[in-house]
Design an enzyme around this catalytic site. Structure first.
Site, PDB file in Angstrom:
ATOM      1  N   ARG A   1       0.831  -1.206   0.000  1.00 21.61           N
ATOM      2  CA  ARG A   1       0.000   0.000   0.000  1.00 21.61           C
ATOM      3  C   ARG A   1       0.868   1.260   0.000  1.00 21.61           C
ATOM      4  O   ARG A   1       1.860   1.346   0.724  1.00 21.61           O
ATOM      5  CB  ARG A   1      -0.925   0.014   1.223  1.00 21.61           C
ATOM      6  CG  ARG A   1      -1.967   1.141   1.195  1.00 21.61           C
ATOM      7  CD  ARG A   1      -2.771   1.188   2.482  1.00 21.61           C
ATOM      8  NE  ARG A   1      -3.644   0.050   2.676  1.00 21.61           N
ATOM      9  CZ  ARG A   1      -4.891  -0.042   2.223  1.00 21.61           C
ATOM     10  NH1 ARG A   1      -5.414   0.944   1.545  1.00 21.61           N
ATOM     11  NH2 ARG A   1      -5.615  -1.118   2.445  1.00 21.61           N
TER      12      ARG A   1
ATOM     13  N   TYR B   1       0.448   5.742  -0.119  1.00 18.83           N
ATOM     14  CA  TYR B   1      -0.425   6.920  -0.136  1.00 18.83           C
ATOM     15  C   TYR B   1      -0.449   7.508  -1.545  1.00 18.83           C
ATOM     16  O   TYR B   1       0.426   7.226  -2.360  1.00 18.83           O
ATOM     17  CB  TYR B   1       0.083   7.988   0.844  1.00 18.83           C
ATOM     18  CG  TYR B   1      -0.374   7.773   2.269  1.00 18.83           C
ATOM     19  CD1 TYR B   1      -1.728   7.790   2.603  1.00 18.83           C
ATOM     20  CD2 TYR B   1       0.548   7.587   3.293  1.00 18.83           C
ATOM     21  CE1 TYR B   1      -2.147   7.615   3.916  1.00 18.83           C
ATOM     22  CE2 TYR B   1       0.138   7.418   4.606  1.00 18.83           C
ATOM     23  CZ  TYR B   1      -1.219   7.430   4.909  1.00 18.83           C
ATOM     24  OH  TYR B   1      -1.623   7.262   6.204  1.00 18.83           O
TER      25      TYR B   1
ATOM     26  N   ASP C   1     -10.067   4.301  17.149  1.00 21.61           N
ATOM     27  CA  ASP C   1      -9.841   3.498  15.930  1.00 21.61           C
ATOM     28  C   ASP C   1      -9.034   2.235  16.203  1.00 21.61           C
ATOM     29  O   ASP C   1      -8.591   1.581  15.261  1.00 21.61           O
ATOM     30  CB  ASP C   1      -9.214   4.352  14.829  1.00 21.61           C
ATOM     31  CG  ASP C   1      -7.710   4.584  15.036  1.00 21.61           C
ATOM     32  OD1 ASP C   1      -7.221   4.387  16.173  1.00 21.61           O
ATOM     33  OD2 ASP C   1      -7.035   4.951  14.068  1.00 21.61           O
TER      34      ASP C   1
ATOM     35  N   ASP D   1      -1.563   8.559  16.444  1.00 22.40           N
ATOM     36  CA  ASP D   1      -0.666   8.908  15.341  1.00 22.40           C
ATOM     37  C   ASP D   1       0.002  10.264  15.543  1.00 22.40           C
ATOM     38  O   ASP D   1      -0.573  11.154  16.164  1.00 22.40           O
ATOM     39  CB  ASP D   1      -1.453   8.972  14.024  1.00 22.40           C
ATOM     40  CG  ASP D   1      -2.046   7.626  13.639  1.00 22.40           C
ATOM     41  OD1 ASP D   1      -1.394   6.590  13.892  1.00 22.40           O
ATOM     42  OD2 ASP D   1      -3.165   7.606  13.091  1.00 22.40           O
TER      43      ASP D   1
ATOM     44  N   ASP E   1      -9.633   9.257  14.877  1.00 17.46           N
ATOM     45  CA  ASP E   1      -8.236   8.888  14.601  1.00 17.46           C
ATOM     46  C   ASP E   1      -7.373  10.143  14.792  1.00 17.46           C
ATOM     47  O   ASP E   1      -7.087  10.857  13.838  1.00 17.46           O
ATOM     48  CB  ASP E   1      -8.185   8.363  13.145  1.00 17.46           C
ATOM     49  CG  ASP E   1      -6.811   7.932  12.704  1.00 17.46           C
ATOM     50  OD1 ASP E   1      -5.912   7.830  13.554  1.00 17.46           O
ATOM     51  OD2 ASP E   1      -6.638   7.699  11.489  1.00 17.46           O
TER      52      ASP E   1
END
Ligand SMILES: *[C@@H]1O[C@H](CO)[C@@H](O)[C@H](O)[C@H]1NC(C)=O
Ligand SMILES: *[C@@H]1O[C@H](CO)[C@@H](O)[C@H](O)[C@H]1NC(C)=O
Ligand SMILES: *[C@@H]1O[C@H](CO)[C@@H](O)[C@H](O)[C@H]1NC(C)=O
Length: 264
Positions: free
Chosen positions: A104, A106, A136, A141, A173
């Protein structure tokens, strides 16, 4: 060689060691890579004094007075989505896979370093009353906005400046905004309003990136709580202390680990 069994036995002791003896002894952190980054099967493991440890559970959240530890998953100027694997033993950093089983990425390069705050957990059973959304199920993060390009697996002391309340449909998140303590601009930015003054446009750039980050996967745009405003350092420190509390409940067993998360 990784000494997984030894670390399983030592896991709890290491948390104590890292926190309790930080004045006496500085842990020597390392990153041991199995395979080649951006190829299938790559895994990276955090080491503490040459023992493999969990980046999520064994790295202390606090990195000194007023500073927190930031564990780098993705360096700035990169798009490969490296992530701490919360369900794998010792929580290695691996590249996320798409539903089709491909590596994966971005949709564009990040212009910041990205990763997480260790010893935090966004509890999916907790409904945040201010945004009516649940955690989440991941660590909190971090978007680090300094000028240094860090490497995947680095552990960097940062100053927390604020946060965006990103809403991925019904999940909250948090995106904590921080700057490396050693950054040349760190002395000039102490709170979220300083970021717009010293780095005009930076916060809007971050917000717009995460608004559309899931669209290539066929998902709708993300939205943001609090009228899309970035929140202050003081508010964000409250969030971090809350998600650290959720993590403490998880690892102590006070909160049932119903989410299938591996603890060590
Ligand atoms: C870790 O291993 C390296 C290389 O073998 C060695 O030089 C170093 O002293 C070790 N560090 C600790 C804290 O044991
Ligand atoms: C992303 O950054 C890498 C360097 O890490 C560079 O080689 C690549 O050209 C960049 N891609 C874009 C679209 O800017
Ligand atoms: C809060 O979110 C839940 C789940 O998405 C929804 O069913 C409920 O109507 C929401 N409540 C309010 C007050 O918006």
């Amino acid at each position: 060689m990784r000494s997984i069994c030894l670390v399983l036995a030592l896991g709890l002791a290491l948390v104590g060691l890292c926190v309790g003896q930080s004045v006496l002894k500085t842990t020597e952190w390392g990153f041991e890579q199995d395979g080649i980054p951006e190829t299938w099967g790559f895994e990276g493991f955090i080491t503490a004094d040459n023992f493999t440890v969990s980046p999520w559970h064994n790295v202390p959240l606090i990195a000194g007075t007023g500073l927190h530890s930031f564990i780098v998953e993705m360096p700035k100027d990169s798009s490969a989505k490296f992530e701490v694997q919360t369900e794998a033993p010792l929580n290695p950093i691996k590249q996320d896979l798409t539903d089709a089983g491909e590596l994966r990425y971005y949709h564009s390069n990040l212009t910041w370093n990205y990763g997480l705050l260790p010893q935090t957990w966004e509890d999916p059973a907790f409904v945040n009353p201010e945004v009516n959304a649940t955690g989440d199920n991941d660590p909190t993060d971090v978007v680090e906005i300094g000028s240094t390009r860090f490497a995947t697996g680095d552990i960097v002391p940062v100053k927390i400046l604020g946060a965006f309340a990103l809403l991925d449909q019904t999940e909250l998140d948090w995106k904590v905004i921080a700057i490396a303590a050693e950054d040349p601009l760190a002395e000039e930015v102490n709170d979220i309003l300083d970021v717009d003054r010293v780095m005009p446009g930076r916060l809007a750039e971050i917000r717009e990136f995460y608004r559309t980050s899931k669209v290539p996967d066929g998902k709708p745009e993300n939205s943001f709580g609090f009228d899309e405003k970035p929140l202050s350092r003081e508010y964000t420190l409250g969030v971090v202390s809350q998600t650290h509390g959720f993590w403490l409940s998880l690892v102590s067993g006070a909160r049932d680990n119903t989410e299938g998360k591996s603890l060590f």
